[in-house]
Design an enzyme around this catalytic site. Structure first.
Site, PDB file in Angstrom:
ATOM      1  N   HIS A  47       9.965   1.489   1.827  1.00  0.00           N
ATOM      2  CA  HIS A  47      11.103   0.595   1.991  1.00  0.00           C
ATOM      3  C   HIS A  47      12.341   1.481   1.835  1.00  0.00           C
ATOM      4  CE1 HIS A  47       8.087  -2.463   0.470  1.00  0.00           C
ATOM      5  NE2 HIS A  47       8.439  -2.901   1.663  1.00  0.00           N
ATOM      6  N   ASP A  50      12.896   2.327  -1.658  1.00  0.00           N
ATOM      7  CA  ASP A  50      11.922   3.221  -2.306  1.00  0.00           C
ATOM      8  C   ASP A  50      12.464   4.641  -2.218  1.00  0.00           C
ATOM      9  OD1 ASP A  50       9.881   1.297  -2.829  1.00  0.00           O
ATOM     10  OD2 ASP A  50       9.192   1.434  -0.754  1.00  0.00           O
TER      11      ASP A  50
HETATM   12  C1  XUL Z   1       4.273  -8.216   2.095  1.00  0.00           C
HETATM   13  C2  XUL Z   1       3.912  -6.915   2.623  1.00  0.00           C
HETATM   14  C3  XUL Z   1       4.945  -5.851   2.504  1.00  0.00           C
HETATM   15  C4  XUL Z   1       5.114  -5.066   3.742  1.00  0.00           C
HETATM   16  C5  XUL Z   1       6.151  -4.003   3.689  1.00  0.00           C
HETATM   17  O1  XUL Z   1       3.282  -9.143   2.152  1.00  0.00           O
HETATM   18  O2  XUL Z   1       2.809  -6.727   3.071  1.00  0.00           O
HETATM   19  O3  XUL Z   1       4.587  -5.010   1.469  1.00  0.00           O
HETATM   20  O4  XUL Z   1       3.916  -4.454   4.080  1.00  0.00           O
HETATM   21  O5  XUL Z   1       7.424  -4.489   3.602  1.00  0.00           O
END
Ligand code: XUL
Ligand code: MN
Length: 342
Positions: A47, A50
């Protein structure tokens, strides 16, 4: 061909859930990346925050500097960044969603935040942007106009596509949680909306096992559907015990046969030959002690590898014989025996 794996730092979490606080100390990103490397992970899923924690309170210069540090750490470890995803669900300005918020100022924030995520991706030399549409949906059905919302999702995608012509975007579909109803619940919905953008070839999908199960769908068939359209940019393999909260269990932990078929469809269609990673999105159980909190990841890799071996042993001649005789009971038994025997 051997597959390359990826995982995200959030997979090794502090264990907070809706009913209780954190139970483990937080592990610094660099330590997580070192451990991931040791476990056989080749790429990191990120992200934006992150990479740059507390991103909303940082200047563009600070963001650039911190992302540069993470890039060096990746290089030193021989890792790459698989994707960067704007985290459009934690900031107070995304309380009603990002791109589909009813507040124009908040929609603008979502676009700007996505732009920053792309800038970070560039610094990490990463060409894939992830969009999990967490709050793009409704709690109160009447609170958003669905047609207008689809338009806004397309606007958001176009904005990113225009901003950087070198990136591709994946949509990670999910039917619910944290919202009651999501606007793009399945791979089919995600692929359809991609067609409405200015450069649909650059908009693909990420199928997460748990999300398919939550939608009452078969994950392997969802993967196959995306592969058919050449739009499977990545996967989030994990497992899920039916219609519960999103569990992100270790791959294979609930439904081995379903997991086998996900590996089978990936192997049969040469997934990875275009540089795609086998992404894991598995959460350490809240009950795990800190030292053991990587097991969901390491066990998922082990299970994937065992299932890959089973796929390679799969007797296609025997399958054909069963199909010719329309003896699917025999074929089903063959698969179960293959899974049960070492
Ligand atoms: C939420 C999910 C997230 C995404 C990344 O359910 O899977 O972790 O993969 O934003
Ligand atoms: Mn995911």
């Amino acid at each position: 061909m051997s597959f390359k794996f990826s995982a995200g730092p959030w997979n090794v979490s502090e264990g907070a859930d809706r009913f209780g606080p954190t139970v483990r100390a937080s592990i610094p990103l660099i330590e997580k990346m070192e451990k991931f490397k040791e476990l056989g992970i080749d790429a990191i899923q990120f992200h934006d925050d992150d990479v740059v924690p507390d991103i909303s309170n940082k200047s563009p210069e600070q963001i650039e500097k911190e992302a540069g540090t993470v890039k060096k750490q990746l290089d030193n470890l021989g890792l790459v960044a698989e994707f960067v995803a704007p985290r459009l669900w934690e900031d107070i300005r995304t309380v009603d969603g990002g791109f589909t918020s009813n507040d124009p100022q908040e929609r603008k924030y979502a676009l700007n935040r996505s732009k920053t995520a792309v800038d970070i991706a560039q610094i990490l030399n990463c060409k894939l942007i992830g969009l999990w549409y967490a709050r793009e949906g409704t709690h109160c059905y009447e609170s958003k106009n669905p047609i207008e919302s689809f338009d806004r999702l397309v606007e958001g995608l176009n904005y990113i596509l225009e901003y950087d012509k070198s990136v591709k975007i994946f949509i990670e579909s999910k039917p619910n949680e944290p919202v009651d109803r999501s606007f793009l619940p399945t791979i089919g919905h995600a692929l359809a909306i991609a067609e409405k953008t200015i450069d649909s070839l650059r908009v693909g999908v990420n199928l997460e096992t748990a999300h398919a199960v939550l939608a009452g769908l078969d994950p392997a068939t969802e993967i196959a559907f995306a592969l058919y359209f050449k739009k499977l940019f990545t996967v989030h393999l994990n497992d899920q015990n039916g219609l519960r909260y999103d569990q992100d269990k270790a791959f294979g932990a609930e439904n081995l046969r379903q997991s086998f078929n996900q590996v089978k469809v990936l192997v049969e269609n040469n997934y990875g030959s275009g540089g795609e990673f086998v992404g894991l999105d598995v959460q350490a159980m809240r009950t795990q002690k800190l030292e053991e909190s990587y097991k969901a990841i390491s066990n998922s890799i082990k299970i994937f590898n065992i299932l890959e071996e089973k796929v390679r042993k799969f007797d296609y001649d025997f399958q054909k014989k069963c199909i010719d005789r329309r003896d699917y009971e025999e074929l089903e038994f063959y698969v179960l025996e293959l899974l049960l025997k070492s």
